[in-house]
Design a protein around this motif. Sequence first.
Motif, PDB file in Angstrom:
ATOM      1  N   ALA A  75     -26.792  48.866-103.768  1.00 13.29           N
ATOM      2  CA  ALA A  75     -26.895  49.201-102.534  1.00 13.29           C
ATOM      3  C   ALA A  75     -27.971  48.150-101.816  1.00 13.29           C
ATOM      4  O   ALA A  75     -27.406  47.459-100.584  1.00 13.29           O
ATOM      5  N   ARG A  76     -28.924  47.841-102.492  1.00 14.50           N
ATOM      6  CA  ARG A  76     -29.950  46.726-101.775  1.00 14.50           C
ATOM      7  C   ARG A  76     -29.258  45.610-101.751  1.00 14.50           C
ATOM      8  O   ARG A  76     -29.252  44.819-100.719  1.00 14.50           O
ATOM      9  N   GLU A 114     -26.855  41.027 -98.723  1.00  9.46           N
ATOM     10  CA  GLU A 114     -25.832  40.009 -98.271  1.00  9.46           C
ATOM     11  C   GLU A 114     -25.103  40.238 -97.035  1.00  9.46           C
ATOM     12  O   GLU A 114     -24.765  39.418 -96.284  1.00  9.46           O
ATOM     13  N   GLU A 115     -25.240  41.531 -96.308  1.00 11.27           N
ATOM     14  CA  GLU A 115     -24.877  41.527 -95.142  1.00 11.27           C
ATOM     15  C   GLU A 115     -25.660  40.983 -94.032  1.00 11.27           C
ATOM     16  O   GLU A 115     -25.262  40.520 -93.095  1.00 11.27           O
TER      17      GLU A 115
END
Length: 59
Positions: free
Chosen positions: A48-49, A54-55
């Motif tokens: 999730a991190r 990346e986002e």
Amino acid sequence: MAKSLFEQLGGTYHEKNGYLIPDLRLPAEEEQPIGTWGQRLNNISTCAREIVNEEIIYA
């Protein structure tokens, strides 16, 4: 003066700026291995991190 319960159980104090501060120490902890579910949660958190990073980078 009667001893306090702390002193009766072997506790000691040190003086700092006119105050008696109890000498408190935590017992040594044994290392606990991470179980199956802890490893899975750690893996999910890591993935999730990476997605969030990346986002942020490509947004």
